[in-house]
Design a protein around this motif. Structure first.
Motif, PDB file in Angstrom:
ATOM      1  N   GLU A  16       0.864  -1.182   0.000  1.00 39.64           N
ATOM      2  CA  GLU A  16       0.000   0.000   0.000  1.00 39.64           C
ATOM      3  C   GLU A  16       0.900   1.230   0.000  1.00 39.64           C
ATOM      4  N   GLU A  17       0.633   2.128  -0.940  1.00 46.25           N
ATOM      5  CA  GLU A  17       1.462   3.308  -1.140  1.00 46.25           C
ATOM      6  C   GLU A  17       0.555   4.475  -1.506  1.00 46.25           C
ATOM      7  N   GLN A  20      -3.083   3.760  -2.175  1.00 49.51           N
ATOM      8  CA  GLN A  20      -3.372   2.935  -3.344  1.00 49.51           C
ATOM      9  C   GLN A  20      -2.725   1.573  -3.138  1.00 49.51           C
ATOM     10  N   ILE A  22      -0.639  -1.371  -4.688  1.00 52.66           N
ATOM     11  CA  ILE A  22       0.329  -1.527  -5.761  1.00 52.66           C
ATOM     12  C   ILE A  22       0.696  -3.008  -5.894  1.00 52.66           C
ATOM     13  N   LYS A  44       5.445  -1.829 -11.379  1.00 55.26           N
ATOM     14  CA  LYS A  44       4.380  -1.650 -10.392  1.00 55.26           C
ATOM     15  C   LYS A  44       3.104  -1.262 -11.122  1.00 55.26           C
ATOM     16  N   ILE A  46      -1.029  -0.116 -10.334  1.00 60.18           N
ATOM     17  CA  ILE A  46      -2.087   0.242  -9.387  1.00 60.18           C
ATOM     18  C   ILE A  46      -3.259  -0.695  -9.651  1.00 60.18           C
ATOM     19  N   SER A  48      -7.198  -2.258  -8.034  1.00 58.82           N
ATOM     20  CA  SER A  48      -8.315  -2.004  -7.119  1.00 58.82           C
ATOM     21  C   SER A  48      -8.184  -2.908  -5.903  1.00 58.82           C
ATOM     22  N   ILE A  79       2.416   6.031 -14.994  1.00 53.56           N
ATOM     23  CA  ILE A  79       1.813   5.126 -14.025  1.00 53.56           C
ATOM     24  C   ILE A  79       1.072   4.042 -14.795  1.00 53.56           C
ATOM     25  N   PHE A  81      -1.847   1.120 -14.754  1.00 49.29           N
ATOM     26  CA  PHE A  81      -3.067   0.681 -14.080  1.00 49.29           C
ATOM     27  C   PHE A  81      -3.443  -0.696 -14.610  1.00 49.29           C
TER      28      PHE A  81
END
Length: 95
Positions: A16-17, A20, A22, A44, A46, A48, A79, A81
């Motif tokens: 958790e970062e 969010q 990760i 990495k 992101i 849900s 980033i 996702f």
């Protein structure tokens, strides 16, 4: 879809970062370095909380995952996702 990323790699954990979740993945490079060793790229994504829960229930470290996602630029940083995760290897289910 023009912005699509498809990755297959080994699961290396969830962290958790910045509020969010990760997903950490490792992918060996295609060629050996000068010492004859395959180097590893670390990525990495992101994810849900729902996807993170499924990953923690069905995967152990080193499991192979297929990830379909997209890239986004936030504050001049790229980033990734994760939109869809496929378990290509997972925990043994005991009966």
């Amino acid at each position: 879809m023009l912005n699509m990323l498809i990755i297959v790699g080994r699961y290396k954990g969830l962290i958790e970062e910045d509020n969010q979740v990760i997903l950490k993945i490792e992918i060996p490079k295609n060629e050996k370095n000068k010492d004859g060793i395959y180097e590893i790229d670390r990525l990495k994504f992101i994810v849900s909380e729902e996807k993170a829960k499924l990953i923690s229930e069905h995967c152990e470290l080193g499991s192979i995952l297929g990830i379909k996602g997209q890239l986004s630029s936030i504050d001049d940083e790229m980033i990734a996702f994760a939109n869809k995760i496929t378990f290509l290897s997972s925990k043994e289910i005991s009966k």
